[in-house]
Write an enzyme that holds these catalytic residues in place. Sequence first.
Site: not given
Length: 132
Positions: A9, A56, A61, A81, A88, A91, A97
């Site tokens: 981040h 990202g 990601d 963070d 933006h 995640d 997962r």
Amino acid sequence: MPRVALIAHDDEKPVIIDLAREYESLLSTFDLVATGTTGERIAEETGLSVERKESGPIGGDTQIGAEVVEERLDGIVFLRDPLTAQPHEPDITALLRICDVHDVPMATTRTSAEFLLDGLAAETGESARGQM
């Protein structure tokens, strides 16, 4: 050769660059992939060769998650963070997962990243930190 993904981040980019500098000798023996801006900053500030995916916010990601599914990654360093991440920024939930499903380690803090890199160094017989 281990393949490791690097994501950070915005507020954590200085931390991941410092980590890359400290582990530059080891990371130079790895195949590195990163989200766009993180990869650009690491390459510019360390001289390491980094395959850059999209940034990202526009799917980098997700591209890294696809590499987990394809069994192309040995680990991910995602310095996030947890308190002030911006909308933006990538995640971590979906990526975490998919790492859990495929048993790929993900480090989310500087300390856990050091353990991950030290562990990969031990597996390959490399020296972990440049200063050692």
